[in-house]
Design an enzyme around this catalytic site. Structure first.
Site, PDB file in Angstrom:
ATOM      1  N   ASP A  28       9.988  81.734   2.270  1.00 31.26           N
ATOM      2  CA  ASP A  28      10.581  81.510   3.588  1.00 31.26           C
ATOM      3  C   ASP A  28       9.940  82.473   4.592  1.00 31.26           C
ATOM      4  O   ASP A  28       9.754  83.657   4.309  1.00 31.26           O
ATOM      5  CB  ASP A  28      12.104  81.724   3.544  1.00 31.26           C
ATOM      6  N   ASN A  83      21.544  73.395   3.115  1.00 30.81           N
ATOM      7  CA  ASN A  83      22.290  73.128   4.339  1.00 30.81           C
ATOM      8  C   ASN A  83      22.098  71.664   4.699  1.00 30.81           C
ATOM      9  O   ASN A  83      20.967  71.181   4.773  1.00 30.81           O
ATOM     10  CB  ASN A  83      21.777  74.018   5.478  1.00 30.81           C
ATOM     11  N   THR A  91      18.207  73.357  10.070  1.00 32.66           N
ATOM     12  CA  THR A  91      17.261  73.356  11.189  1.00 32.66           C
ATOM     13  C   THR A  91      16.040  72.491  10.909  1.00 32.66           C
ATOM     14  O   THR A  91      15.448  71.945  11.838  1.00 32.66           O
ATOM     15  CB  THR A  91      16.792  74.786  11.533  1.00 32.66           C
ATOM     16  N   HIS A  96      15.772  70.674   1.592  1.00 34.62           N
ATOM     17  CA  HIS A  96      15.191  71.851   0.947  1.00 34.62           C
ATOM     18  C   HIS A  96      16.296  72.700   0.352  1.00 34.62           C
ATOM     19  O   HIS A  96      17.442  72.673   0.829  1.00 34.62           O
ATOM     20  CB  HIS A  96      14.359  72.673   1.937  1.00 34.62           C
TER      21      HIS A  96
END
Ligand code: AMP
Ligand code: ZN
Length: 110
Positions: A28, A83, A91, A96
């Site tokens: 990330d 998420n 976002t 993922h």
């Protein structure tokens, strides 16, 4: 093309930690813990609401490989986060899974 599809295509650089024909794992760009890996399927699935019998083999593949990916980063205890949608703060609209670890996160979920 979405940003993770661009990463999969190699148009945007990433620090890859695992790759095969179905999935890609990379660091990330904005880590929240000593280990923070993002794992994506190599097909564009928008989010958890879009997983179906047609594409779930990619998701299965991600979970089959997570232990190996975590171990390669020196951890065998970690949190997996997905998420889904606005309220969850998704976002990037390409499903993922975050693998987060290398620190004691305690027992609180949020
Ligand atoms: P989410 O909020 O679950 O959609 O998470 C998206 C994640 O992707 C965030 O943790 C970002 O830091 C990460 N991210 C965005 N762009 C990149 C990039 N180019 N390379 C690596 N990670 C990225
Ligand atoms: Zn995509």
């Amino acid at each position: 093309m979405c940003i993770f599809c661009e990463i999969i295509e190699g148009n945007i650089p990433s620090t890859k930690v695992y790759e095969d024909d179905k999935i890609l794992a990379f660091k990330d760009i904005n880590p929240v813990a000593p280990v923070h890996i993002v794992v994506v399927p190599k097909i564009h699935i928008e989010g958890a609401n879009d997983v179906s019998a047609d594409n779930s083999s990619y998701i299965a593949s991600i979970f089959e490989k997570i232990p190996e990916i975590a171990k390669s980063q020196g951890i065998d205890s970690y949190r997996i986060i997905n998420n889904c949608g606005e309220d969850a703060g998704q976002t990037v609209k390409h499903i993922h899974f975050h693998i987060i670890g290398g620190v004691n996160m305690g027992e609180k979920l949020l």
